[in-house]
Design an enzyme around this catalytic site. Structure first.
Site, PDB file in Angstrom:
ATOM      1  N   ASN A 102      33.240  -4.578  51.544  1.00  0.00           N
ATOM      2  CA  ASN A 102      33.115  -5.033  52.929  1.00  0.00           C
ATOM      3  C   ASN A 102      33.559  -6.476  53.096  1.00  0.00           C
ATOM      4  O   ASN A 102      33.386  -7.303  52.204  1.00  0.00           O
ATOM      5  CB  ASN A 102      31.670  -4.885  53.406  1.00  0.00           C
ATOM      6  N   VAL A 103      34.097  -6.760  54.276  1.00  0.00           N
ATOM      7  CA  VAL A 103      34.552  -8.123  54.579  1.00  0.00           C
ATOM      8  C   VAL A 103      33.656  -8.785  55.622  1.00  0.00           C
ATOM      9  O   VAL A 103      33.961  -9.858  56.124  1.00  0.00           O
ATOM     10  CB  VAL A 103      36.028  -8.100  55.087  1.00  0.00           C
ATOM     11  N   HIS A 119      37.558  -7.042  48.813  1.00  0.00           N
ATOM     12  CA  HIS A 119      38.536  -7.063  49.912  1.00  0.00           C
ATOM     13  C   HIS A 119      38.488  -8.367  50.716  1.00  0.00           C
ATOM     14  O   HIS A 119      39.013  -8.429  51.817  1.00  0.00           O
ATOM     15  CB  HIS A 119      38.321  -5.852  50.837  1.00  0.00           C
ATOM     16  N   CYS A 127      45.158 -20.697  53.299  1.00  0.00           N
ATOM     17  CA  CYS A 127      46.385 -21.357  53.744  1.00  0.00           C
ATOM     18  C   CYS A 127      47.611 -20.655  53.178  1.00  0.00           C
ATOM     19  O   CYS A 127      47.690 -20.377  51.983  1.00  0.00           O
ATOM     20  CB  CYS A 127      46.368 -22.832  53.319  1.00  0.00           C
ATOM     21  N   CYS A 130      49.339 -23.835  50.910  1.00  0.00           N
ATOM     22  CA  CYS A 130      48.752 -24.395  49.685  1.00  0.00           C
ATOM     23  C   CYS A 130      47.652 -23.499  49.100  1.00  0.00           C
ATOM     24  O   CYS A 130      47.045 -23.848  48.096  1.00  0.00           O
ATOM     25  CB  CYS A 130      48.195 -25.792  49.943  1.00  0.00           C
ATOM     26  N   CYS A 148      45.456 -25.584  58.312  1.00  0.00           N
ATOM     27  CA  CYS A 148      44.753 -25.944  57.071  1.00  0.00           C
ATOM     28  C   CYS A 148      44.363 -27.419  57.120  1.00  0.00           C
ATOM     29  O   CYS A 148      45.169 -28.272  57.491  1.00  0.00           O
ATOM     30  CB  CYS A 148      45.687 -25.692  55.890  1.00  0.00           C
ATOM     31  N   CYS A 151      46.610 -29.385  54.216  1.00  0.00           N
ATOM     32  CA  CYS A 151      48.056 -29.639  54.285  1.00  0.00           C
ATOM     33  C   CYS A 151      48.661 -29.363  55.662  1.00  0.00           C
ATOM     34  O   CYS A 151      49.864 -29.556  55.861  1.00  0.00           O
ATOM     35  CB  CYS A 151      48.776 -28.803  53.227  1.00  0.00           C
ATOM     36  N   GLY A 188      27.079   3.995  50.719  1.00  0.00           N
ATOM     37  CA  GLY A 188      27.839   3.955  51.970  1.00  0.00           C
ATOM     38  C   GLY A 188      29.340   3.793  51.837  1.00  0.00           C
ATOM     39  O   GLY A 188      29.942   3.039  52.585  1.00  0.00           O
TER      40      GLY A 188
HETATM   41  P1  OAD Z   1      34.587   4.485  54.966  1.00  0.00           P
HETATM   42  O1  OAD Z   1      34.590   4.326  56.449  1.00  0.00           O
HETATM   43  O2  OAD Z   1      35.727   5.174  54.314  1.00  0.00           O
HETATM   44  O3  OAD Z   1      33.275   5.279  54.539  1.00  0.00           O
HETATM   45  C1  OAD Z   1      32.028   4.959  55.075  1.00  0.00           C
HETATM   46  C2  OAD Z   1      31.001   5.835  54.385  1.00  0.00           C
HETATM   47  O4  OAD Z   1      29.723   5.427  54.827  1.00  0.00           O
HETATM   48  C3  OAD Z   1      31.122   7.333  54.686  1.00  0.00           C
HETATM   49  O5  OAD Z   1      31.114   8.052  53.468  1.00  0.00           O
HETATM   50  C4  OAD Z   1      29.876   7.629  55.523  1.00  0.00           C
HETATM   51  O6  OAD Z   1      29.351   8.938  55.269  1.00  0.00           O
HETATM   52  C5  OAD Z   1      28.919   6.562  55.008  1.00  0.00           C
HETATM   53  N1  OAD Z   1      27.838   6.176  55.935  1.00  0.00           N
HETATM   54  C6  OAD Z   1      27.824   6.176  57.297  1.00  0.00           C
HETATM   55  N2  OAD Z   1      26.653   5.734  57.766  1.00  0.00           N
HETATM   56  C7  OAD Z   1      25.884   5.432  56.690  1.00  0.00           C
HETATM   57  C8  OAD Z   1      24.557   4.920  56.511  1.00  0.00           C
HETATM   58  N3  OAD Z   1      23.780   4.610  57.547  1.00  0.00           N
HETATM   59  N4  OAD Z   1      24.111   4.740  55.244  1.00  0.00           N
HETATM   60  C9  OAD Z   1      24.876   5.054  54.177  1.00  0.00           C
HETATM   61  N5  OAD Z   1      26.132   5.532  54.274  1.00  0.00           N
HETATM   62  C10 OAD Z   1      26.628   5.722  55.519  1.00  0.00           C
HETATM   63  O7  OAD Z   1      34.350   3.025  54.370  1.00  0.00           O
HETATM   64  P2  OAD Z   1      34.660   2.459  52.914  1.00  0.00           P
HETATM   65  O8  OAD Z   1      34.419   3.480  51.870  1.00  0.00           O
HETATM   66  O9  OAD Z   1      33.953   1.157  52.811  1.00  0.00           O
HETATM   67  O10 OAD Z   1      39.627  -1.626  53.030  1.00  0.00           O
HETATM   68  O11 OAD Z   1      36.212   2.174  53.013  1.00  0.00           O
HETATM   69  C11 OAD Z   1      36.843   1.556  51.948  1.00  0.00           C
HETATM   70  C12 OAD Z   1      37.942   0.644  52.412  1.00  0.00           C
HETATM   71  O12 OAD Z   1      38.771   1.362  53.341  1.00  0.00           O
HETATM   72  C13 OAD Z   1      37.484  -0.529  53.225  1.00  0.00           C
HETATM   73  O13 OAD Z   1      37.010  -1.611  52.447  1.00  0.00           O
HETATM   74  C14 OAD Z   1      38.763  -0.926  53.943  1.00  0.00           C
HETATM   75  C15 OAD Z   1      39.358   0.444  54.268  1.00  0.00           C
HETATM   76  O14 OAD Z   1      40.724   0.544  54.069  1.00  0.00           O
HETATM   77  C16 OAD Z   1      40.219  -2.761  53.460  1.00  0.00           C
HETATM   78  O15 OAD Z   1      40.036  -3.214  54.572  1.00  0.00           O
HETATM   79  C17 OAD Z   1      41.129  -3.395  52.446  1.00  0.00           C
END
Ligand code: OAD
Length: 239
Positions: A102-103, A119, A127, A130, A148, A151, A188
């Site tokens: 997560n970001v 991520h 920047c 730099c 920045c 620089c 999650g």
């Molecule tokens: P996803 O959106 O792919 O998956 C979210 C997951 O959270 C699903 O499996 C849901 O079932 C689950 N979920 C929903 N509500 C929940 C709750 N209350 N408690 C627990 N789980 C729950 O998100 P990510 O797996 O994080 O990358 O996605 C991975 C990456 O895909 C992200 O970091 C992003 C994206 O491309 C970048 O931005 C580089």
């Protein structure tokens, strides 16, 4: 039943890796990437196209406007019980590593002191000239792209965009911790995005017990894992 098994496994654990995805923040009001949420399109443009390395080259101002919109939504979100439980676990085990995809910065806000952010973080700029990293506060920027302080070059969001590699150092650190883990708690995530999703696999290959908390478990830990079908904010405080 699976909660009881997970509690037993955790009570004996010495080295724990927690691996989180968007679902851990769902109960804070942050939309997930997959499975709806209504933010896949902004001003008629696809979020994947906006959050791409290509767009930084083509229209950095537009990328910033998109990130300012996301930061504005996030500024109103608070950590939930799952973030707080994870923060408290830092002092519960002899060795503990939090790895997040997560970001949103909500692990930080909950008190986790050393999250490995695979991520990046939306509350930081980098920047283009730099490579200095600059914390961004809650207020929207008057001038975008911001400059920045070191620089004067243009800042970009310090997050991994589509078409970019993960920061090598963070990924290596996460892999090393995964290679020592005896328990990996996966919370999650759809575990579809690689290489981040390798982290629980490294734990499983080493023989760690994988505990997964998700209303729709991904099954990433394999048949020996403990799957708890539930919401992070409900389940984690019980563990
Ligand atoms: P996803 O959106 O792919 O998956 C979210 C997951 O959270 C699903 O499996 C849901 O079932 C689950 N979920 C929903 N509500 C929940 C709750 N209350 N408690 C627990 N789980 C729950 O998100 P990510 O797996 O994080 O990358 O996605 C991975 C990456 O895909 C992200 O970091 C992003 C994206 O491309 C970048 O931005 C580089």
């Amino acid at each position: 039943m699976s909660i009881k098994r997970a509690q037993e496994v955790l009570s004996l654990a010495r080295s724990v890796v927690v691996f989180t995805g968007a679902g851990v923040s769902a109960e804070s009001g942050v939309p997930t990437f997959r499975g709806g949420g209504g933010t896949a399109v902004w001003r008629g443009m696809d979020a994947m196209q906006l959050s791409s390395a290509r767009m930084v080259g083509e229209d950095l101002k537009l990328v910033w406007e998109w990130f300012e919109y996301r930061r504005d939504l996030l500024a109103r979100c608070e950590p939930n019980l799952a973030h707080l439980a994870i923060a408290a676990w830092e002092s519960r085990f002899p060795e503990f590593t939090l790895v997040t995809q997560n970001v949103d910065g909500l692990h930080d806000k909950a008190g986790s002191s050393a999250a490995i952010e695979l991520h990046g973080n939306l509350w930081r700029g980098r920047c283009l000239e730099c490579s200095s990293r600059v914390p961004l506060d809650m207020t929207p920027h008057v001038e975008i792209p911001p400059a920045c302080r070191d620089c004067g070059g243009n800042l970009r969001p310090d997050v991994v965009l589509f078409g970019e590699y993960l920061p090598a150092e963070s990924f290596e650190k996460a892999r090393e911790s995964a290679g020592r883990a005896d328990v990996c708690l996966v919370v999650g995530t759809s575990a579809l995005v690689y290489p981040a999703a390798e982290i629980p696999l490294v734990c499983a290959q080493r023989g760690a017990t994988v505990i997964e908390v998700n209303p729709e478990p991904s099954g990433i830990g394999g048949s020996r894992s403990i799957m708890i079908a539930g919401r992070a904010g409900d389940v984690l405080p019980l563990l």
